[in-house]
Design a protein around this motif. Structure first.
Motif, PDB file in Angstrom:
ATOM      1  N   SER A 237       0.822  -1.208   0.000  1.00 38.03           N
ATOM      2  CA  SER A 237       0.000   0.000   0.000  1.00 38.03           C
ATOM      3  C   SER A 237       0.858   1.260   0.000  1.00 38.03           C
ATOM      4  N   HIS A 238       1.895   1.295   0.847  1.00 34.84           N
ATOM      5  CA  HIS A 238       2.763   2.471   0.931  1.00 34.84           C
ATOM      6  C   HIS A 238       3.585   2.666  -0.340  1.00 34.84           C
ATOM      7  N   SER A 239       3.988   1.562  -0.967  1.00 34.00           N
ATOM      8  CA  SER A 239       4.755   1.680  -2.214  1.00 34.00           C
ATOM      9  C   SER A 239       3.932   2.370  -3.290  1.00 34.00           C
ATOM     10  N   VAL A 240       2.683   1.988  -3.388  1.00 35.19           N
ATOM     11  CA  VAL A 240       1.816   2.581  -4.407  1.00 35.19           C
ATOM     12  C   VAL A 240       1.454   4.016  -4.058  1.00 35.19           C
ATOM     13  N   SER A 241       0.996   4.251  -2.821  1.00 34.75           N
ATOM     14  CA  SER A 241       0.581   5.606  -2.448  1.00 34.75           C
ATOM     15  C   SER A 241       1.756   6.560  -2.396  1.00 34.75           C
TER      16      SER A 241
ATOM     17  N   PRO B 299      -5.326   2.878 -11.191  1.00 31.11           N
ATOM     18  CA  PRO B 299      -6.466   2.486 -12.034  1.00 31.11           C
ATOM     19  C   PRO B 299      -7.544   1.797 -11.207  1.00 31.11           C
ATOM     20  N   ASP B 300      -8.760   1.767 -11.752  1.00 29.80           N
ATOM     21  CA  ASP B 300      -9.885   1.183 -11.017  1.00 29.80           C
ATOM     22  C   ASP B 300      -9.630  -0.267 -10.618  1.00 29.80           C
ATOM     23  N   TRP B 301      -8.988  -1.028 -11.508  1.00 31.05           N
ATOM     24  CA  TRP B 301      -8.741  -2.433 -11.194  1.00 31.05           C
ATOM     25  C   TRP B 301      -7.723  -2.575 -10.061  1.00 31.05           C
ATOM     26  N   GLY B 302      -6.955  -1.517  -9.821  1.00 28.56           N
ATOM     27  CA  GLY B 302      -6.004  -1.536  -8.715  1.00 28.56           C
ATOM     28  C   GLY B 302      -6.657  -1.174  -7.395  1.00 28.56           C
ATOM     29  N   MET B 303      -7.634  -0.264  -7.447  1.00 27.71           N
ATOM     30  CA  MET B 303      -8.325   0.106  -6.209  1.00 27.71           C
ATOM     31  C   MET B 303      -9.140  -1.066  -5.682  1.00 27.71           C
ATOM     32  N   VAL B 304      -9.897  -1.692  -6.562  1.00 27.08           N
ATOM     33  CA  VAL B 304     -10.663  -2.881  -6.207  1.00 27.08           C
ATOM     34  C   VAL B 304     -10.298  -3.975  -7.217  1.00 27.08           C
ATOM     35  N   PRO B 305      -9.578  -5.028  -6.794  1.00 27.14           N
ATOM     36  CA  PRO B 305      -9.512  -5.481  -5.402  1.00 27.14           C
ATOM     37  C   PRO B 305      -8.242  -5.142  -4.631  1.00 27.14           C
ATOM     38  N   VAL B 306      -7.150  -4.695  -5.283  1.00 26.83           N
ATOM     39  CA  VAL B 306      -5.853  -4.688  -4.602  1.00 26.83           C
ATOM     40  C   VAL B 306      -5.868  -3.822  -3.355  1.00 26.83           C
TER      41      VAL B 306
ATOM     42  N   PRO C 202       1.673  -1.014 -12.044  1.00 25.81           N
ATOM     43  CA  PRO C 202       2.249  -2.361 -11.917  1.00 25.81           C
ATOM     44  C   PRO C 202       3.694  -2.337 -11.421  1.00 25.81           C
ATOM     45  N   GLN C 203       4.473  -1.335 -11.844  1.00 24.19           N
ATOM     46  CA  GLN C 203       5.848  -1.241 -11.355  1.00 24.19           C
ATOM     47  C   GLN C 203       5.889  -0.978  -9.854  1.00 24.19           C
ATOM     48  N   ALA C 204       4.990  -0.130  -9.378  1.00 26.76           N
ATOM     49  CA  ALA C 204       4.941   0.158  -7.944  1.00 26.76           C
ATOM     50  C   ALA C 204       4.565  -1.088  -7.147  1.00 26.76           C
ATOM     51  N   LEU C 205       3.629  -1.881  -7.687  1.00 24.74           N
ATOM     52  CA  LEU C 205       3.295  -3.142  -7.028  1.00 24.74           C
ATOM     53  C   LEU C 205       4.516  -4.062  -6.980  1.00 24.74           C
ATOM     54  N   GLY C 206       5.261  -4.105  -8.083  1.00 19.25           N
ATOM     55  CA  GLY C 206       6.476  -4.918  -8.110  1.00 19.25           C
ATOM     56  C   GLY C 206       7.503  -4.429  -7.102  1.00 19.25           C
ATOM     57  N   ILE C 207       7.634  -3.111  -6.984  1.00 17.11           N
ATOM     58  CA  ILE C 207       8.560  -2.551  -5.993  1.00 17.11           C
ATOM     59  C   ILE C 207       8.132  -2.959  -4.586  1.00 17.11           C
ATOM     60  N   GLY C 208       6.838  -2.942  -4.345  1.00 17.58           N
ATOM     61  CA  GLY C 208       6.347  -3.371  -3.036  1.00 17.58           C
ATOM     62  C   GLY C 208       6.756  -4.798  -2.731  1.00 17.58           C
ATOM     63  N   GLY C 209       6.614  -5.687  -3.716  1.00 15.39           N
ATOM     64  CA  GLY C 209       7.024  -7.075  -3.517  1.00 15.39           C
ATOM     65  C   GLY C 209       8.516  -7.210  -3.256  1.00 15.39           C
ATOM     66  N   VAL C 210       9.310  -6.448  -4.006  1.00 14.86           N
ATOM     67  CA  VAL C 210      10.762  -6.480  -3.818  1.00 14.86           C
ATOM     68  C   VAL C 210      11.135  -5.963  -2.433  1.00 14.86           C
TER      69      VAL C 210
END
Length: 368
Positions: free
Chosen positions: A34-38, A47-54, A341-349
């Motif tokens: 959450s913090h990586s994206v925000s 994007p909408d698909w990122g808000m719900v469900p991610v 998607p890159q921010a989500l990947g950064i969160g995982g890393v």
């Protein structure tokens, strides 16, 4: 048959309960994503698909984190409150509060460096305002000051009175929302949350800590006996599922379930706590906690990076804030440079990086 006059019965744990670390690690992992994206993309650009469900599902994080905080206190400290060693353990908690408070202030500076003037940073350090992403750490620093004072009373209190305290604090927090506190918004945010600040109110979040104490007591009594543990897991999963169902029941009553989900994803009802947000967040937290306990040591080993992260929450928190705000956002000027998607990947890393950092520091300490 429930004995309403029963005081806490706390056998000693038969070794470390790794499922608690896993549950805490899941909470921190969701927080890091959450913090990586925000922090790097901004919620408005998701994007909408990122808000719900991610980002809808990341709302389990804060409630799970606070529940596990209470569980860990019960497991590690509650049984010692009636012993001669309690003053030493209480001092340990207060020293931990100072450590957390120090890192909270240091991370406020790191969070605000990329986009705030020095005067604003100083004002925040002096509690003239609040930061955003690191405020949960400020909440824990304050909670670690008062929780040790109530643990001995909690350990002697009958079940009915403990449940009454939880209900009473929840009602008090809701009632105090109608007060202006003499126009002192900072004080109101400290105590019961304020819609203009991202602080976590001590009174409004205390019921979750105390519920965690109750779960921690049950965990000590049930975890090492498989039939009892299964019963506890089913209770947690059942209550959590009912709360999520209640959230959707309210949403359908209001006519638009997706709009309710999107509102939760956008933190509506988080500060101060609202009914729909808390039904979903706490319900999901109980489900995740139940699954972690059901998986036990096997799940903890299978999801080892999350377990390692959960075994040292403070170090993991420091790592991800430093990487997001000092390294990526300030030094590399990365705000707005990443896609969702890159921010989500950064969160995982960063989850893996935090686990490696915790392991490395432990390895260095062991080989000095």
């Amino acid at each position: 048959m429930v004995n309403w006059k029963e005081t806490p019965q706390l056998p000693k744990a038969e070794g470390r309960i790794e499922a608690i670390d896993l549950a805490r690690g899941i909470a921190i992992g969701l927080m890091i994503v959450s913090h990586s994206v925000s922090g790097l993309v901004g919620i408005r650009n998701v994007p909408d698909w990122g808000m719900v469900p991610v980002h809808f599902l990341t709302k389990f994080s804060s409630s799970l984190f606070i529940l596990v905080f209470g569980i860990a206190l019960a497991v590690a400290f509650l049984s010692h409150t009636q012993t001669d060693g309690w003053p030493k353990r209480r001092l340990k908690l207060w020293l931990r509060a100072l450590e957390v408070w120090f890192w909270y202030k240091a991370l406020v500076i790191i969070e605000m460096l990329p986009f705030s003037a020095p005067a604003d940073i100083v004002n925040t350090l002096l509690y003239g305002r609040f930061a955003i992403w690191v405020e949960i750490l400020g909440f824990y620093a304050i909670a670690l000051l008062w929780v040790p004072l109530i643990l001995p009373l909690w350990a002697r209190a009958p079940l009915w009175s403990r449940l009454a305290v939880i209900a009473g604090l929840a009602g008090l927090a809701a009632w105090l929302q109608g007060f202006t506190f003499g126009g002192n918004d900072i004080l109101k945010a400290f105590l019961v949350d304020h819609q203009d600040h991202y602080a976590w109110g001590q009174i409004s979040r205390a019921p979750l800590i105390l519920i965690g104490l109750l779960i921690g007591e049950a965990l000590l009594r049930c975890y090492f006996t498989p039939p009892l543990r299964r019963r506890l897991v089913l209770v947690l999963l059942g209550i959590g599922a009912l709360m999520i169902a209640a959230f959707y029941g309210v949403a359908f009553t209001e006519g638009d379930a997706y709009a309710a989900m999107l509102a939760v994803a956008n933190n509506a009802g988080k500060h101060p706590p609202g009914l729909e947000f808390m039904l979903f967040s706490v319900g999901g937290a109980l489900v995740l906690l139940g699954l972690a306990l059901a998986g036990g040591a096997l799940a903890a080993k299978t999801l080892l990076p999350l377990t390692v992260v959960g075994s040292d929450a403070l170090k993991a928190f420091i790592f991800h804030i430093v990487m997001i705000f000092l390294v990526l956002r300030f030094l590399l000027q990365g705000e707005g440079m990443y896609t969702y998607p890159q921010a989500l990947g950064i969160g995982g890393v960063l989850i893996l990086g935090a686990a490696f950092w915790i392991w490395l520091t432990r390895w260095i300490s062991a080989h000095r």
